[in-house]
Design a protein around this motif. Structure first.
Motif, PDB file in Angstrom:
ATOM      1  N   HIS A  13      26.525  37.040  48.835  1.00  0.00           N
ATOM      2  CA  HIS A  13      26.606  35.681  49.356  1.00  0.00           C
ATOM      3  C   HIS A  13      25.364  34.854  49.044  1.00  0.00           C
ATOM      4  CE1 HIS A  13      30.222  36.706  51.662  1.00  0.00           C
ATOM      5  NE2 HIS A  13      29.605  37.827  52.000  1.00  0.00           N
TER       6      HIS A  13
ATOM      7  N   ARG B 243      28.870  32.635  44.973  1.00  0.00           N
ATOM      8  CA  ARG B 243      29.747  33.805  44.790  1.00  0.00           C
ATOM      9  C   ARG B 243      30.766  33.978  45.901  1.00  0.00           C
ATOM     10  NH1 ARG B 243      25.596  38.535  44.060  1.00  0.00           N
ATOM     11  NH2 ARG B 243      24.390  37.229  45.490  1.00  0.00           N
ATOM     12  N   SER B 244      30.702  33.150  46.934  1.00  0.00           N
ATOM     13  CA  SER B 244      31.613  33.321  48.065  1.00  0.00           C
ATOM     14  C   SER B 244      32.486  32.104  48.328  1.00  0.00           C
ATOM     15  CB  SER B 244      30.808  33.653  49.329  1.00  0.00           C
ATOM     16  OG  SER B 244      29.845  32.651  49.593  1.00  0.00           O
ATOM     17  N   ASP B 245      32.432  31.080  47.466  1.00  0.00           N
ATOM     18  CA  ASP B 245      33.327  29.936  47.633  1.00  0.00           C
ATOM     19  C   ASP B 245      33.944  29.585  46.292  1.00  0.00           C
ATOM     20  OD1 ASP B 245      31.588  28.262  46.150  1.00  0.00           O
ATOM     21  OD2 ASP B 245      30.522  27.607  47.933  1.00  0.00           O
TER      22      ASP B 245
END
Length: 363
Positions: A90, A120-122
């Motif tokens: 994240h 990396r998380s959206d």
């Protein structure tokens, strides 16, 4: 103690003197043969170490002991092809990609890419800063000397800079070639490789196809230091329709006689096309391009004069220019001092992360 402190070389000298003195006393007391005395070897190594740490204290390249493994090449960011094989996580991360262009005669090179927290998380698209180092140098200079990930993470956390991707191309074809990011007459067309947006074998083209970028001028900025500052200015002014802002630290207005002779073969038309103060008064701006310029207070009279002429010429063409000076010489110390202000300037002129409408505008 930071590695750029002048106490580091002083400490090395004092430590060397102490060790050599101790060895000399032991030799005299124990009667060691002169040929077996390690004092000379210790003295040579110590003086060399003092010279290297003294040079580093002036230049400001290695800032902390933790940077030494990166300088020696013992650590490498994970290599990826794009979004499809990023490591999980994240927070921010640095990855590397390999890219070259036979079409442009540019050999395959390694580029480091900083991805901000959240990337990396959206699923949002992010603006991109293309950041060039100086000569001689490597693509990871901004990671080592500029401490870019730590600086950006702090600025993003404080809300002073919006999350952005930062790409660190190699402008020296391996660290020794002073290209000044020019399209060589009979060699690598590095300028087209670094700034072209319409093909998969150029740096912006590859990034736009393999990462979630905002792929228009509102999502791109060029920046650099020293020869990289010239690269950012020259490439940016030749591509005002594709980028939204330029930031140059310790820049020059020309590539210099060496690259003009080696890369451009001294051709008057090409030399003039790459001397900023020659072409700027009559160039056509596809769109306004804000410019950030920062130079050292301890610069030579010529460097100060050149930067002042750049400011005047840009403002004469109606461009917004922000200027700063730092209490530094022409070294990485200035880049370290100027980096937060440079990143804040770039951030203010980049589109925020977001999705993209059918017309291509971020929202």
């Amino acid at each position: 103690m930071p590695m750029t402190s002048w106490w580091v070389p002083v400490g090395v000298l004092l430590g060397t003197a102490g060790v050599v003195g101790g060895l000399v006393l032991l030799r005299r007391r124990r009667g060691w043969p002169r040929r077996r005395s390690p004092a000379v070897a210790v003295l040579v190594v110590g003086l060399l170490a003092a010279m290297l740490t003294g040079l580093n204290s002036y230049a400001g390249y290695v800032t902390t002991p933790s940077a030494i493994p990166h300088v020696l090449g013992f650590t490498h960011p994970p290599r990826v092809h794009g979004d499809r094989d990023l490591p999980a996580g994240h927070g921010s991360t640095v990855v590397s990609v390999r890219l070259g262009s036979p079409r442009l005669s540019v050999p395959t090179q390694t580029m480091d890419v900083y991805l901000p927290p959240g990337y990396r998380s959206d699923s949002r698209r992010y603006p991109v800063l293309y950041l060039y180092g100086g000569w001689p140098g490597r693509s990871n200079d901004w990671l080592i000397a500029g401490r870019l990930p730590a600086v950006l993470d702090e600025l993003i956390t404080r809300g002073r800079v919006r999350p952005m991707i930062v790409v660190l191309p190699d402008t020296t074809l391996g660290g020794l070639h002073d290209t000044e990011c020019l399209d060589a007459v009979s060699g690598p067309r590095l300028g087209s490789f670094l700034a072209g947006t319409g093909a998969n074998d150029t740096v912006p083209g590859y990034l736009d196809r393999h990462f979630r970028t905002i792929a228009d001028r509102h999502g791109r900025a060029f920046a650099g230091m020293s020869s990289g500052g010239f690269c950012a200015l020259n490439l940016g002014l030749h591509h005002t329709g594709e980028i939204g802002s330029i930031a140059a630290l310790e820049p020059y207005p020309t590539a210099g006689a060496g690259p003009e002779s080696a890369e451009l073969k001294g051709r008057p038309d090409l030399v003039r096309r790459n001397r900023i103060l020659d072409y700027l008064p009559t160039m056509r701006f596809a769109a306004p391009v804000p410019v950030f310029l920062d130079w050292p207070r301890r610069a030579s009279a010529r460097e100060r004069r050149d930067n002042e002429r750049l400011v005047a010429a840009l403002r004469a063409r109606g461009q917004h220019v922000t200027t700063r000076t730092e209490d530094s010489a022409h070294t990485w110390h200035l880049a370290q001092l100027a980096a937060p202000a440079m990143l804040e300037f770039v951030s203010a002129h980049l589109a925020p992360p977001g999705t993209v409408t059918p017309r291509g505008a971020p929202r």
